[in-house]
Design a protein around this motif. Sequence first.
Motif, short mmCIF file in Angstrom:
data_model
loop_
_atom_site.label_atom_id
_atom_site.label_comp_id
_atom_site.label_asym_id
_atom_site.label_seq_id
_atom_site.Cartn_x
_atom_site.Cartn_y
_atom_site.Cartn_z
N LEU A 144 4.58 2.61 7.44
CA LEU A 144 4.63 1.44 6.96
C LEU A 144 6.11 0.96 6.25
N PRO A 145 6.29 -0.36 6.04
CA PRO A 145 7.60 -0.63 5.47
C PRO A 145 7.66 0.08 3.88
N ASP A 146 8.99 -0.02 3.56
CA ASP A 146 8.74 0.79 2.14
C ASP A 146 8.35 -0.08 0.88
N PHE A 147 7.73 0.50 0.04
CA PHE A 147 6.97 -0.33 -0.81
C PHE A 147 8.14 -0.80 -2.13
N ASP A 148 9.01 -0.37 -1.96
CA ASP A 148 10.12 -0.49 -3.07
C ASP A 148 11.34 -1.21 -2.46
N SER A 149 11.14 -1.77 -1.01
CA SER A 149 11.98 -2.75 -0.33
C SER A 149 12.70 -3.53 -1.22
N ARG A 150 14.12 -3.91 -0.96
CA ARG A 150 14.73 -5.02 -1.76
C ARG A 150 14.39 -6.25 -0.74
N VAL A 151 13.79 -6.19 0.22
CA VAL A 151 13.28 -7.50 0.83
C VAL A 151 12.12 -7.58 0.61
N PRO A 152 11.52 -8.71 -0.09
CA PRO A 152 10.31 -9.08 -0.29
C PRO A 152 9.19 -9.06 0.60
#
Length: 326
Positions: A144-152
Motif C-alpha cells: 500500500l501507499p504510505d499512510f503518513d505520506s505528504r501527498v494526500p
Amino acid sequence: MTTTDQLNRRGFAAMDDTQVRDRSNALRQAVTASAGILPDADLESARAVLDKVGQRTAIGGSRTVVALAGATGSGKSSLFNALAAEPVSRIGARRPTTSRPTAAVWGDDSAGPLLDWLGVAARHRVPADDRFADLLDGLVLLDLPDFDSRVPAHRREADRVLERADVFVWVTDPQKYADALLHDEYVRTLAARRARTVAVLNQVDRLDVESAEACAEDLHRLLVADGIGSVEVVQTSAVEGRGIDDLAARIGAVVQEHNAAERRLVGDLASAAARLQPLVGGQEPELSQGSTELVSALSKAAGVPAVVDAVRRDYQREASKSGAGR
C-alpha cells in the motif's frame, strides 16, 4: 458466497458465511427499524458496512487479502518484493514511497473480481515454482501507499484499501515503531474490527541483537495497549533477507485457515452494531399489561427491539464461543 460444505478446487473449505449472513440480517433489521429515529449519519455508517459486506461476500472464493501497511521509509515495498521473490513493487529513488497499491497473487484460482473490487490495477501472479507457493496458496498480498505520506491522495488510497483488506501487516522500523499516527489512527482503530494482525519490526540490521529485542518488546507492549490481545512481532531485514521466512510462515498460517475474510466482516458488523447500541435504551420499557400499544410505540420510537437484539445476538455468540473453547 459458498458455505463450508462447498470446497474450492484444492479441497479447502471456502468462507462459511453463516455468521456473516446472520449478523448482516440482524444489523439490517436494526437499521430499517431505526430509520427516522436514530441520527442519519450513524445509520449511513451502518449501511456502508452492510454494502461492503454484501459486495465482499458476493465475490465468493476463499482468498485472503493481506495488506502491508506502514510509514514512509519503513521498507514495506522491499519486504513485498522479498516475499514475491521479484522486484514487483517500485521503490522510489529519492524519497521511498508507493503511490498506488500493487498486488502479488499466489495460486491458480482467479483473483480478478476480488482485485477489481479492491481497486488494484497493478497485479503480479507469483510463479507456481516459487519457494512459498504451497505455503501462501490463496494469498493476495498488497503493497500500500504510505499512510503518513505528504501527498494526500496517497494516504487516502491507503485508507481506502485498508478498509477492505482481511489481514493487516503493520510494517515499522526502529525509528518509527512508536509513532502516534500508527497507533492512534490505525492500529487502535482497526483493532476493534477483530481482523488478524501481524506486526513487523523491519530494518533490524541497523541494530545490535540486544537493541532489536528491546525495540520488539516495546512494540509488542504498545500493540497490546492498542487492544490487540495476541500478536507477535516479527523482526526482519529486507536488505539482508533476515526474517523473510518467518514472516511468510506467519502470513501463511493465516491464509491456510481460510477464514480471515469472515473474521474481518463479522468484526465490521459487530462494531457497527456496537456503535448503535449507546443510541438506544438498554432494555425495553415495562408498562402495565393493558398498555400493549404504548409499549410497542415506545419501543419502536427508541429503536430498542431491533438494535438491542442485534447487539444481544453478537454478545451471545461470543459468549457461546468462549464457553465452547474452555
